[in-house]
Scaffold this motif. Structure first.
Motif, short mmCIF file in Angstrom:
data_model
loop_
_atom_site.label_atom_id
_atom_site.label_comp_id
_atom_site.label_asym_id
_atom_site.label_seq_id
_atom_site.Cartn_x
_atom_site.Cartn_y
_atom_site.Cartn_z
N THR A 86 0.84 -1.20 0.00
CA THR A 86 0.00 0.00 0.00
C THR A 86 0.87 1.25 0.00
O THR A 86 0.59 2.23 -0.70
CB THR A 86 -0.94 0.01 1.22
OG1 THR A 86 -1.63 -1.24 1.27
CG2 THR A 86 -1.94 1.12 1.13
N GLY A 87 1.96 1.19 0.77
CA GLY A 87 2.92 2.30 0.76
C GLY A 87 3.48 2.53 -0.64
O GLY A 87 3.59 3.67 -1.10
N ALA A 88 3.79 1.44 -1.32
CA ALA A 88 4.33 1.55 -2.67
C ALA A 88 3.30 2.15 -3.62
O ALA A 88 3.62 2.98 -4.47
CB ALA A 88 4.77 0.17 -3.18
N GLU A 89 2.03 1.76 -3.44
CA GLU A 89 0.97 2.33 -4.28
C GLU A 89 0.85 3.84 -4.04
O GLU A 89 0.64 4.61 -4.97
CB GLU A 89 -0.38 1.65 -4.00
CG GLU A 89 -0.47 0.20 -4.46
CD GLU A 89 -0.28 0.03 -5.96
OE1 GLU A 89 -0.63 0.95 -6.72
OE2 GLU A 89 0.22 -1.04 -6.35
N ALA A 90 0.98 4.24 -2.77
CA ALA A 90 0.91 5.67 -2.45
C ALA A 90 2.06 6.41 -3.11
O ALA A 90 1.87 7.50 -3.68
CB ALA A 90 0.92 5.87 -0.93
N THR A 91 3.26 5.82 -3.07
CA THR A 91 4.41 6.45 -3.71
C THR A 91 4.14 6.64 -5.20
O THR A 91 4.41 7.69 -5.77
CB THR A 91 5.66 5.58 -3.52
OG1 THR A 91 5.90 5.46 -2.12
CG2 THR A 91 6.88 6.18 -4.20
N LYS A 92 3.58 5.61 -5.82
CA LYS A 92 3.31 5.71 -7.25
C LYS A 92 2.25 6.77 -7.53
O LYS A 92 2.37 7.55 -8.47
CB LYS A 92 2.85 4.34 -7.80
CG LYS A 92 3.98 3.34 -7.93
CD LYS A 92 3.54 2.12 -8.72
CE LYS A 92 2.81 1.13 -7.86
NZ LYS A 92 2.51 -0.12 -8.57
N PHE A 93 1.20 6.81 -6.69
CA PHE A 93 0.13 7.79 -6.90
C PHE A 93 0.67 9.21 -6.76
O PHE A 93 0.49 10.05 -7.65
CB PHE A 93 -1.02 7.57 -5.92
CG PHE A 93 -2.05 8.66 -5.96
CD1 PHE A 93 -3.00 8.68 -6.98
CD2 PHE A 93 -2.06 9.66 -5.01
CE1 PHE A 93 -3.93 9.71 -7.05
CE2 PHE A 93 -2.99 10.69 -5.07
CZ PHE A 93 -3.93 10.71 -6.09
N PHE A 94 1.36 9.50 -5.64
CA PHE A 94 1.82 10.86 -5.41
C PHE A 94 2.98 11.23 -6.33
O PHE A 94 3.33 12.40 -6.44
CB PHE A 94 2.18 11.06 -3.94
CG PHE A 94 0.96 11.08 -3.05
CD1 PHE A 94 0.09 12.17 -3.09
CD2 PHE A 94 0.66 10.02 -2.21
CE1 PHE A 94 -1.06 12.19 -2.30
CE2 PHE A 94 -0.47 10.03 -1.42
CZ PHE A 94 -1.34 11.11 -1.47
N ARG A 105 -1.86 -11.82 -6.24
CA ARG A 105 -2.85 -10.90 -6.80
C ARG A 105 -3.71 -10.27 -5.71
O ARG A 105 -4.10 -9.11 -5.79
CB ARG A 105 -3.75 -11.61 -7.81
CG ARG A 105 -3.03 -12.34 -8.93
CD ARG A 105 -2.23 -11.37 -9.77
NE ARG A 105 -1.81 -11.94 -11.05
CZ ARG A 105 -0.59 -12.37 -11.33
NH1 ARG A 105 0.37 -12.29 -10.40
NH2 ARG A 105 -0.29 -12.85 -12.52
N SER A 106 -4.02 -11.06 -4.68
CA SER A 106 -4.88 -10.53 -3.61
C SER A 106 -4.18 -9.39 -2.87
O SER A 106 -4.80 -8.38 -2.55
CB SER A 106 -5.23 -11.65 -2.63
OG SER A 106 -4.05 -12.30 -2.20
N VAL A 107 -2.87 -9.53 -2.65
CA VAL A 107 -2.13 -8.47 -1.95
C VAL A 107 -2.04 -7.24 -2.85
O VAL A 107 -2.25 -6.10 -2.41
CB VAL A 107 -0.72 -8.97 -1.56
CG1 VAL A 107 0.08 -7.85 -0.91
CG2 VAL A 107 -0.81 -10.16 -0.64
N MET A 108 -1.75 -7.45 -4.13
CA MET A 108 -1.61 -6.33 -5.05
C MET A 108 -2.92 -5.55 -5.13
O MET A 108 -2.94 -4.33 -5.02
CB MET A 108 -1.20 -6.86 -6.43
CG MET A 108 -0.82 -5.81 -7.43
SD MET A 108 -2.26 -5.04 -8.20
CE MET A 108 -2.22 -5.76 -9.81
N LEU A 109 -4.04 -6.27 -5.28
CA LEU A 109 -5.33 -5.59 -5.39
C LEU A 109 -5.70 -4.95 -4.05
O LEU A 109 -6.21 -3.83 -4.00
CB LEU A 109 -6.42 -6.58 -5.83
CG LEU A 109 -7.79 -5.95 -6.03
CD1 LEU A 109 -7.72 -4.86 -7.09
CD2 LEU A 109 -8.82 -6.99 -6.43
N GLY A 110 -5.42 -5.65 -2.95
CA GLY A 110 -5.71 -5.10 -1.64
C GLY A 110 -5.00 -3.77 -1.42
O GLY A 110 -5.57 -2.82 -0.88
N ALA A 111 -3.75 -3.69 -1.89
CA ALA A 111 -2.97 -2.46 -1.71
C ALA A 111 -3.58 -1.32 -2.51
O ALA A 111 -3.73 -0.20 -2.01
CB ALA A 111 -1.52 -2.70 -2.13
N LYS A 112 -3.94 -1.59 -3.76
CA LYS A 112 -4.55 -0.54 -4.57
C LYS A 112 -5.90 -0.13 -3.98
O LYS A 112 -6.24 1.05 -3.95
CB LYS A 112 -4.75 -1.04 -6.01
CG LYS A 112 -3.45 -1.13 -6.79
CD LYS A 112 -3.73 -1.17 -8.29
CE LYS A 112 -2.46 -1.45 -9.08
NZ LYS A 112 -1.42 -0.43 -8.92
#
Lengths: 264, 308
Positions: A22-30, A113-120
């Motif tokens: 989730t942290g990585a997703e936030a980095t990508k978003f911001f 896939r579950s972790v990847m989708l959960g993070a997004k």
């Protein structure tokens, strides 16, 4: 030959990898100016439209029409348009990865896939919640100023509008994330999101059967309105929340199945 | 170590990878060669759990990739043309990878320096050349300092300096015990660096062998002879198992006879020689010989070159 190395585990826990992802997703978003800009614009547009709607309510009220509405709900009403910003953010957050090929790297680093989708999902739901609370909280001030006595409201109006907008935008983001996973391309995901929140309600209105009208009341946008306004007819906020959760489970679930079954 | 066990992949009616069984050992560079469309990228995607095999399996260190919790510590991979989003900077891209795999943030600048991208670490990837993107993809693969490196056509778009850099990198890592699996459709790219070669055509294994052995086994020396009496000499040399081609007026190419035998025949026949030289076949030729029946998309010319 060693078979077990750092970071290698057959099953492992779920929460740790999920939070890191989730942290990585936030980095990508911001890290994407375009998406952050879209997101901020959504909040600003809601606030501006809330002010405009307040001014309109005052002008009509001064002319003798009964247009008084609690200011937080005036702001909430503008979500009808500004929700598209948040739908686009959610759609692009996933479809960008398919169009750029970076989905490969994402799934290499988070293969489950579950972790990847959960993070997004966690990131987008969080962004939706924050946007909803901020836009009502901040937007109520200019709306109150422009609407004058026609925007008078109780604290409970403010709270329910804040929570309603937050919950709606969080769940809408998840629905659109599901659409994005089904379409895998930006245009398809955004168009289907627009159809869901704007197209479908209007189309159903044109069909003169009563059962269609009843059905239309269970569309996400209508459920969101019943939730934020604290309506009791045709159903109240708790049922409205359930309706929205139902849509989310259906669309995100379909997206998850697609993610799981199809090759990256 | 990477292992394929009867790995197969169908796309509709097309079989992209056909019962591939092979093992890629640590401590060496293994070249993965095949013509375009032979199934190399599909195979690599199956190792990484991006594509699901139709049957069989691909294992890294004896487990499916999807069972690795923080896989970048074990396997670093670069699939051609997929390094980050154009709107991101290299630093953002690598930071996100480090974050989700419990890699210290300091590694980001280390790998950026290693691949030579530090000066553009804050620029958007969208403006990068193909070579810069390849370097970024390789940086991502190195981020977790993995024992296994999987590189899909890493030399595409790299300049001469970049190619020798990536070769050096692969050699160094292999010597330190790493498992290096590198694909290419050009034999010349991997010939110098690969200890071991896996050749595939139309998704099926053609051969797996040490590079030197393949060269020996599949390349016969070609002897060039120039003589004003070329036709007469050809007549003397022709016998079962010997191939003689007249390539120019006074020039013959002979396959299947040692240099000494040709010299002796000419001497015995009183034939004047202007040249007698041997050329050892390159691996390129061996590769063309091995794959020419399996090329998916072939032109008339490529077919002729391949069967030469």
């Amino acid at each position: 030959m060693s078979t077990l190395q750092i970071g290698e585990s057959r099953t492992g826990d779920f929460a740790g990898p999920l939070l890191r992802a989730t942290g990585a997703e936030a980095t990508k978003f911001f890290g994407l100016r375009a998406l952050v800009g879209l997101y901020a614009s959504g909040i600003l547009v809601t606030i501006a439209l809330g002010w405009l709607l307040g001014a309109s309510a005052k002008a009509s009220g001064d002319n003798g029409f009964d247009t008084a509405m609690p200011a937080p709900l005036l702001v909430f009403a503008t979500l009808q348009f500004s929700q598209l910003f948040f739908a686009a953010v959610a759609a692009l957050h996933i479809t960008n990865e398919y169009s750029s090929g970076s989905i490969y790297t994402t799934l290499q680093s988070v293969p489950r896939r579950s972790v990847m989708l959960g993070a997004k999902a966690l990131l987008l739901a969080g962004l939706g919640l924050v946007a909803g609370v901020c836009m009502i909280g901040l937007g109520t001030i200019p709306a109150t100023l422009s609407a004058g006595q026609y925007g008078a409201f109780a604290l409970s109006d403010l709270v329910s509008a804040c929570l309603g907008a937050g919950a709606y935008l969080a769940l809408l983001s998840l629905m659109v994330l599901g659409l994005g996973l089904l379409c895998r391309n930006s245009a398809g995901a955004i168009v289907s999101a627009i159809m869901l929140v704007i197209g479908l309600p209007q189309i159903l209105q044109l069909i003169p059967f009563e059962w269609v009208q009843t059905l239309a009341q269970y569309l996400p946008t209508n459920a969101a309105t019943f939730m934020a306004t604290g309506a009791s007819e045709p159903y109240g906020p708790p049922a409205a929340l359930l309706v929205l959760i139902g849509w989310t489970v259906a669309l995100l679930g379909a997206g998850y199945i697609s993610l799981k079954r199809r090759d990256a | 170590m990477i292992a394929f066990e009867a790995l197969s992949k169908d796309f509709g009616a097309t079989r992209a990878v056909n019962a591939l069984t092979a093992t890629i050992e640590p401590g060496q560079v293994t070249g993965f060669l095949g013509p375009n469309g032979a199934g190399k990228s599909t195979t690599m995607r199956m190792i990484l759990g991006l594509d699901a095999p139709s049957s069989g399996q691909a294992l890294v260190n004896s487990v499916p990739y999807a069972q690795l919790r923080y896989p970048l510590h074990t396997v670093g991979a670069h699939i051609s043309g997929t390094a980050g989003h154009p709107g991101h900077t290299p630093r953002t891209f690598l930071k996100s990878l480090a974050q989700c795999n419990r890699i210290p943030a300091s590694r980001v600048d280390e790998v950026l320096a290693e691949v030579g991208l530090q000066p553009v670490a804050g620029k958007r990837i969208g403006g990068f050349s193909l070579g810069m993107r390849q370097r970024l993809g390789i940086a991502a693969a190195l981020l977790g300092d993995p024992q296994i490196l999987i590189l899909d056509e890493p030399m595409n778009g790299l300049d001469a300096e970049g190619i020798s850099w990536i070769r050096q990198l692969m050699r160094t890592r292999a010597e330190r015990g790493g498992t290096i699996f590198v694909s290419s459709h050009l034999m010349s790219e991997v010939q110098q660096v690969a200890d071991q070669l896996i050749l595939i055509g139309r998704g099926a294994l053609i051969t797996q062998a040490p590079t030197q052995e393949l060269i020996k086994q599949f390349t016969e020396p070609v002897i060039t002879v120039r003589s004003p009496q070329a036709a007469a000499l050809a007549g003397l040399l022709l016998q079962p198992g010997v191939e003689v081609n007249a390539t120019a007026g006074d020039r013959l190419e002979v396959i299947g006879l040692p240099l000494e035998a040709i010299g002796a025949s000419a001497f015995a026949g009183g034939i004047e020689l202007h040249e007698l030289s041997v050329a050892h076949g390159s691996l390129e030729n061996a590769y063309n010989q091995l794959t020419h029946d399996t090329v998916e998309y072939s032109t008339e010319l490529a077919g002729r070159v391949g069967s030469k």
